[in-house]
Motif scaffolding. Structure first.
Motif, PDB file in Angstrom:
ATOM      1  N   PHE A 103       8.288  17.889 -58.831  1.00 54.76           N
ATOM      2  CA  PHE A 103       7.778  18.696 -57.728  1.00 54.76           C
ATOM      3  C   PHE A 103       7.694  20.161 -58.144  1.00 54.76           C
ATOM      4  O   PHE A 103       8.500  20.639 -58.962  1.00 54.76           O
ATOM      5  N   ASP A 104       6.726  20.858 -57.579  1.00 52.60           N
ATOM      6  CA  ASP A 104       6.586  22.290 -57.829  1.00 52.60           C
ATOM      7  C   ASP A 104       7.875  23.002 -57.434  1.00 52.60           C
ATOM      8  O   ASP A 104       8.354  22.856 -56.303  1.00 52.60           O
ATOM      9  N   THR A 105       8.459  23.733 -58.361  1.00 52.76           N
ATOM     10  CA  THR A 105       9.753  24.390 -58.145  1.00 52.76           C
ATOM     11  C   THR A 105       9.621  25.860 -58.508  1.00 52.76           C
ATOM     12  O   THR A 105       9.235  26.194 -59.629  1.00 52.76           O
ATOM     13  N   GLN A 106       9.924  26.714 -57.555  1.00 56.98           N
ATOM     14  CA  GLN A 106       9.760  28.157 -57.735  1.00 56.98           C
ATOM     15  C   GLN A 106      11.130  28.825 -57.756  1.00 56.98           C
ATOM     16  O   GLN A 106      11.877  28.744 -56.779  1.00 56.98           O
ATOM     17  N   SER A 107      11.447  29.457 -58.868  1.00 54.72           N
ATOM     18  CA  SER A 107      12.707  30.199 -59.000  1.00 54.72           C
ATOM     19  C   SER A 107      12.361  31.674 -59.135  1.00 54.72           C
ATOM     20  O   SER A 107      12.024  32.148 -60.229  1.00 54.72           O
ATOM     21  N   ASP A 108      12.422  32.379 -58.032  1.00 51.88           N
ATOM     22  CA  ASP A 108      12.004  33.781 -57.981  1.00 51.88           C
ATOM     23  C   ASP A 108      13.232  34.661 -57.763  1.00 51.88           C
ATOM     24  O   ASP A 108      13.932  34.529 -56.753  1.00 51.88           O
ATOM     25  N   ALA A 152      10.475  19.519 -49.539  1.00 52.33           N
ATOM     26  CA  ALA A 152       9.628  20.002 -48.455  1.00 52.33           C
ATOM     27  C   ALA A 152       8.487  20.843 -49.014  1.00 52.33           C
ATOM     28  O   ALA A 152       8.637  21.514 -50.044  1.00 52.33           O
ATOM     29  N   ALA A 153       7.363  20.830 -48.323  1.00 56.76           N
ATOM     30  CA  ALA A 153       6.233  21.655 -48.740  1.00 56.76           C
ATOM     31  C   ALA A 153       6.561  23.138 -48.601  1.00 56.76           C
ATOM     32  O   ALA A 153       6.110  23.964 -49.394  1.00 56.76           O
ATOM     33  N   ASP A 154       7.358  23.478 -47.593  1.00 56.95           N
ATOM     34  CA  ASP A 154       7.763  24.869 -47.354  1.00 56.95           C
ATOM     35  C   ASP A 154       9.268  24.864 -47.117  1.00 56.95           C
ATOM     36  O   ASP A 154       9.736  24.442 -46.057  1.00 56.95           O
ATOM     37  N   THR A 155      10.039  25.293 -48.093  1.00 55.88           N
ATOM     38  CA  THR A 155      11.492  25.182 -47.984  1.00 55.88           C
ATOM     39  C   THR A 155      12.062  26.213 -47.017  1.00 55.88           C
ATOM     40  O   THR A 155      11.476  27.265 -46.781  1.00 55.88           O
ATOM     41  N   ASN A 156      13.251  25.895 -46.468  1.00 56.84           N
ATOM     42  CA  ASN A 156      13.881  26.743 -45.462  1.00 56.84           C
ATOM     43  C   ASN A 156      15.339  26.991 -45.865  1.00 56.84           C
ATOM     44  O   ASN A 156      16.216  26.174 -45.587  1.00 56.84           O
ATOM     45  N   PRO A 157      15.626  28.113 -46.539  1.00 53.47           N
ATOM     46  CA  PRO A 157      16.991  28.368 -47.010  1.00 53.47           C
ATOM     47  C   PRO A 157      17.993  28.606 -45.896  1.00 53.47           C
ATOM     48  O   PRO A 157      19.201  28.513 -46.129  1.00 53.47           O
ATOM     49  N   VAL A 158      17.524  28.909 -44.695  1.00 57.15           N
ATOM     50  CA  VAL A 158      18.441  29.101 -43.574  1.00 57.15           C
ATOM     51  C   VAL A 158      18.926  27.741 -43.069  1.00 57.15           C
ATOM     52  O   VAL A 158      20.122  27.514 -42.874  1.00 57.15           O
ATOM     53  N   PRO A 161      20.918  25.696 -46.670  1.00 55.22           N
ATOM     54  CA  PRO A 161      21.467  26.720 -47.573  1.00 55.22           C
ATOM     55  C   PRO A 161      21.893  26.184 -48.938  1.00 55.22           C
ATOM     56  O   PRO A 161      22.049  26.961 -49.884  1.00 55.22           O
ATOM     57  N   MET A 162      22.082  24.874 -49.067  1.00 60.86           N
ATOM     58  CA  MET A 162      22.434  24.280 -50.355  1.00 60.86           C
ATOM     59  C   MET A 162      21.195  23.738 -51.069  1.00 60.86           C
ATOM     60  O   MET A 162      21.296  22.880 -51.949  1.00 60.86           O
ATOM     61  N   LEU A 163      20.021  24.241 -50.683  1.00 61.97           N
ATOM     62  CA  LEU A 163      18.743  23.878 -51.309  1.00 61.97           C
ATOM     63  C   LEU A 163      18.449  22.383 -51.175  1.00 61.97           C
ATOM     64  O   LEU A 163      17.802  21.779 -52.031  1.00 61.97           O
ATOM     65  N   GLN A 164      18.899  21.803 -50.050  1.00 62.07           N
ATOM     66  CA  GLN A 164      18.688  20.367 -49.832  1.00 62.07           C
ATOM     67  C   GLN A 164      17.218  19.979 -49.777  1.00 62.07           C
ATOM     68  O   GLN A 164      16.879  18.818 -50.058  1.00 62.07           O
ATOM     69  N   ASP A 165      16.341  20.934 -49.426  1.00 59.37           N
ATOM     70  CA  ASP A 165      14.932  20.594 -49.227  1.00 59.37           C
ATOM     71  C   ASP A 165      14.045  20.951 -50.420  1.00 59.37           C
ATOM     72  O   ASP A 165      12.825  20.889 -50.330  1.00 59.37           O
TER      73      ASP A 165
END
Length: 352
Positions: A103-108, A152-158, A161-165
């Protein structure tokens, strides 16, 4: 706030160095990283984590495909009467037919100008910067590996918080592909009770039972380990203190030994972001992260609107359990501690 003159020069020099390293015109705009250089970048991220150095980080070409790590699924040695039948070689791959998926993974990563200004006076500015970026990416990889449940197509860190999505991690893959390898409950529905009159008197017994969930062909492989969460280790350590704490020499022995080195007969470890009440029995080389070697992109940017520098990294990435029968776990959220009911001994000099 803006970058100081010295810090800006150092940062521009860093951008130029990155561009030269990856053989691109400029790092101030997004660029593709060649597969060989992507492997080099990946190696630097891996070296920032002792745990990632123990598992497999594998470059692949396709977004979906068959697992690539070879491992025996049973004995390969035997004998065939060739007068009656052909010799049949053993397949080294997991025969469950399940594929990996990336999956597309963005580490910014963002670093405040204040941090860049503080680092600018050090001669190893570039190394400090790279270490911060690489370490952040390494820790995120581990967090997703243990906690990821979906992509998820649009992740939600709130909300997560453990990057489950962000991606499906190792435990989630086993939940879906081999649910019989996950211990969900004991005698009480939805609960795994440890201590007292619970399902397991201690952590040692729990790890032993989990190890018996490993397919028999893997149990004697010699490379199995028990990964154990910090809450379980703390609970076990607390019980030892309660039993030995009245004798200072015994308490010191417990401290020096860091409780004990093995549980359930297996060498035991913990690692960053492992579920606090979790137990996983597997081998390190049974855990993999795959990344598409042609997909890595990067962009270094100075953003005065946010008073920070930004380092954008993206690639296609996924998690793999190479041999499902060589992985056993518990549902950490179902664990609860049962207090021991035995009465405490009265202090010396006081009658019971």
């Amino acid at each position: 706030m803006s970058l100081s003159s010295e810090a800006r020069q150092r940062y521009y020099a860093l951008q130029a160095s990155v561009a030269r390293t990856y053989r691109v015109r400029s790092a101030r705009e997004e660029f593709n990283i060649e597969p060989s250089m992507a492997q080099t970048l990946n190696d630097k991220i891996t070296l920032s984590s002792a745990f990632l150095q123990r598992i497999n980080i594998v470059p692949v070409r396709e977004l979906r495909g068959q697992k690539v790590i070879l491992g025996l699924n049973g004995p390969s040695t035997g004998r065939t009467d060739v007068n009656r039948a052909d010799r049949e070689p053993k397949n080294l791959l997991d025969l469950n037919g399940l594929e990996y998926e990336l999956f597309d993974t963005q580490s910014d990563v963002a670093l405040p100008f204040a941090t860049i200004d503080a680092w600018a006076k050090f001669p190893d500015f570039a190394q400090r910067y790279s270490k911060a970026v690489h370490t952040g990416m390494a820790l995120d990889r581990i967090m997703i590996g243990w906690h990821g449940t979906h992509a998820a197509a649009d992740t939600n860190p709130v909300a997560y918080p453990m990057l489950q999505d962000v991606n499906k991690g190792w435990i989630q893959l086993v939940r879906e592909q081999a649910p019989e390898q996950i211990l969900i409950e004991g005698a009480t529905p939805g609960k795994i009770q440890i201590g007292g009159t619970g399902d397991y008197p201690n952590l040692d017994a729990l790890v032993h039972d989990v190890s018996l969930m490993i397919d028999e062909v893997f149990r004697g492989s010699g490379d199995l380990v028990a990964l154990i969460g910090r809450d379980l280790l703390s609970h076990e350590k607390g019980k030892l203190y309660a039993a030995q704490g009245r004798t200072p020499t015994e308490k010191e022995r417990v401290e020096m030994a860091q409780v004990i080195a093995t549980y359930g007969g297996l060498p035991s470890y913990t690692c960053p972001f492992f579920p606090p009440k979790g137990v996983v029995v597997t081998s390190f080389n049974n855990l993999s992260i795959y990344f598409q070697d042609t997909s890595w992109r990067r962009h270094l940017l100075e953003n005065p609107r946010r008073s920070r520098t930004e380092d954008y990294n993206s690639r296609n990435e996924g998690y793999v359990v190479e041999q499902l029968g060589k992985f056993a776990s518990i549902e950490a959220d179902n664990v609860e501690f049962v207090p021991d009911t035995a009465p405490e001994e009265p202090p010396e000099g006081i009658a019971a």
